[in-house]
Structures are given as C-alpha cells and as structure tokens.
Design a protein around this motif. Sequence first.
Motif, short mmCIF file in Angstrom:
data_model
loop_
_atom_site.label_atom_id
_atom_site.label_comp_id
_atom_site.label_asym_id
_atom_site.label_seq_id
_atom_site.Cartn_x
_atom_site.Cartn_y
_atom_site.Cartn_z
N ILE A 1 7.91 19.50 -6.22
CA ILE A 1 8.29 19.31 -4.83
C ILE A 1 9.78 18.97 -4.77
CG2 ILE A 1 7.91 17.97 -2.72
CD1 ILE A 1 5.09 17.35 -3.86
N ARG A 2 10.53 19.76 -4.00
CA ARG A 2 11.93 19.49 -3.77
C ARG A 2 12.15 19.34 -2.27
NH1 ARG A 2 14.51 24.42 -6.96
NH2 ARG A 2 12.61 25.40 -6.20
N ILE A 3 12.92 18.34 -1.89
CA ILE A 3 13.13 18.04 -0.47
C ILE A 3 14.61 18.18 -0.14
CG2 ILE A 3 12.89 16.29 1.34
CD1 ILE A 3 10.63 15.05 -0.33
N LEU B 1 9.91 15.78 -7.19
CA LEU B 1 8.67 15.03 -7.34
C LEU B 1 7.63 15.88 -8.06
CD1 LEU B 1 8.39 13.86 -3.62
CD2 LEU B 1 9.28 12.48 -5.51
N MET B 2 6.92 15.26 -8.98
CA MET B 2 5.69 15.85 -9.52
C MET B 2 4.53 15.11 -8.87
SD MET B 2 6.70 16.38 -13.55
CE MET B 2 5.08 17.00 -14.01
N LEU C 1 -2.44 10.38 -3.31
CA LEU C 1 -1.84 11.03 -4.46
C LEU C 1 -0.76 10.15 -5.07
CD1 LEU C 1 -1.40 14.60 -2.91
CD2 LEU C 1 -2.98 13.98 -4.74
N LEU C 2 -0.41 10.49 -6.30
CA LEU C 2 0.72 9.85 -6.99
C LEU C 2 1.90 10.81 -6.97
CD1 LEU C 2 -1.15 8.45 -10.12
CD2 LEU C 2 -0.21 7.11 -8.24
N TYR C 3 3.07 10.27 -6.64
CA TYR C 3 4.30 11.07 -6.65
C TYR C 3 5.21 10.50 -7.73
CZ TYR C 3 2.64 13.07 -2.30
OH TYR C 3 1.88 13.73 -1.35
N ALA C 4 5.39 11.26 -8.80
CA ALA C 4 6.20 10.82 -9.92
C ALA C 4 7.64 11.31 -9.75
CB ALA C 4 5.64 11.35 -11.23
N ALA C 5 8.59 10.42 -10.01
CA ALA C 5 10.00 10.81 -9.99
C ALA C 5 10.23 11.89 -11.05
CB ALA C 5 10.88 9.59 -10.26
N ALA C 6 10.85 12.98 -10.64
CA ALA C 6 11.04 14.12 -11.54
C ALA C 6 12.47 14.63 -11.45
CB ALA C 6 10.05 15.24 -11.19
N LEU C 7 12.86 15.35 -12.48
CA LEU C 7 14.12 16.09 -12.51
C LEU C 7 13.78 17.57 -12.68
CD1 LEU C 7 16.06 13.87 -15.07
CD2 LEU C 7 15.95 13.58 -12.59
N ALA D 1 6.77 4.68 -4.52
CA ALA D 1 6.12 4.29 -3.27
C ALA D 1 6.61 5.23 -2.17
CB ALA D 1 6.45 2.84 -2.93
N ARG D 2 5.84 5.34 -1.12
CA ARG D 2 6.20 6.28 -0.05
C ARG D 2 7.58 5.97 0.52
NH1 ARG D 2 2.18 9.55 1.87
NH2 ARG D 2 3.19 9.71 3.91
N ASP D 3 7.93 4.69 0.61
CA ASP D 3 9.22 4.35 1.18
C ASP D 3 10.38 4.51 0.19
OD1 ASP D 3 8.74 2.21 -0.49
OD2 ASP D 3 8.81 0.68 1.09
#
Length: 218
Positions: free
Chosen positions: A49-51, A102-103, A129-135, A168-170
């Motif tokens: 996921i890229r925002i 995000l993964m 869901l879990l959102y993992a910090a990704a590169l 976290a979502r925030d």
Amino acid sequence: MCGRFVLFTTGDDLVAEVATLPGVDSVQAPDGTPPARYNIAPTNQVPLIRIAEHEALIDAARWGLLPSWKKDDTGPPLFNARGETVAEKPSFRSAFKSRRGLMVLDGYYEWKQTESGKQPYYVRPEEGLLYAAALWDTGLDRLSTTMVTTEATDNMAWLHHRLPLFLARDEIEQWASGTPEEAMELLHPSRVADTFQWNEAAREVGNVRNDYAELISP
C-alpha cells in the motif's frame, strides 16, 4: 522478526478496510488483490500500500527489497529492515527517505524453541488488520518491499526479541506521507502489540508449500 504471515482479508473487503485509513480518500487496486494466503514467505508477492495525495494504491510487490543499485536477485532476500539502522544502511536509506509504504497482515507466525522442537505461534490483533511499516523500491524493474522491525514490546519478548513495526491508525499518515524526520519519530516498539493475542499454530507451517486455513488454529 517476521518471516511468515497471513492475509485472508482480500478483494472488496481489503479495499474497504484500506479506504478507512486516515488521510485516504480513495483506493485503487489496478491489478486486483491477491487470494487468501495462510503461509506467505519471503520472495512471495504481497500487496503493498502506497499513499500519495490522499489516494491509496494497492500493488503486488516482491517481499524482499531489491534496491535500485542491485544487479541481480541473488543473496538472502531483504525481507526485514532494522529500525535502528534503516536510515543509514545502504540497502534501505534511500527508500526510507522517500519510498515508505505499508504491508498489510491479518496475523503472523513466530517460532519458539521448546523441549519437543520449534513450536510456531500465530499472533494476531484483537480486531482488524495489522499495518506494518514498509519500504519499497524498483530495482531490477520490479516493485519490491521490506518490513521494518524494532525491539519487541515487553508483552511479546517471550516469543522473540524482534517485532515488526506495526503502526497505529493515527501513525499511518505520518509514516507514509511525512518527512524522514517525522518517520524517524515512529521507529520505536509498536503500541499496537499491547492488544495482541496468540495461539499455537500447526507445525506444518514450517513448510512453505503448506498454505491452508487450518495452519493458524490446528
């Protein structure tokens, strides 16, 4: 550390979940979303996921970063990046500056040594869901990604001394769209882990060819 994970929230359900993220007004998945998987391993294709400009883009990416300077895909896959060195290490520093994403996971596996051998556990949040910090990067003309890790939280250290940086979502908008300095502020053990639940998983998960729902709760 995270070397295997689970994602069974797919299709319209995944798109709908991503659409609820802070800072996201629309979601695009030009190639669709992957089928449910219960034993995702490094070098597999995963949704990244890229925002940007309030739009979330979901694309398939190789789990194992391929930096732009890499000449081939030999060597151990770069599927985890240590948060303590991610801003300086040559393999990751360029992506950390400007290519953060995000993964997404429903849960992940971790192994613990016991008297009868290594026992896998399935770890998951209370809900969602879990959102993992990704590169991410595009070396070898392939979209690829890696998951950032930190020291484990106190409640998870019994299982492993490392833990993915689950946001976290925030924190998601700050990680995905903030400056490198703002992203650095998030490189600490995840507060999301405070709500984790776990259970023993089937030992068959050790074989990557096994991929079915019964792995997570034998």
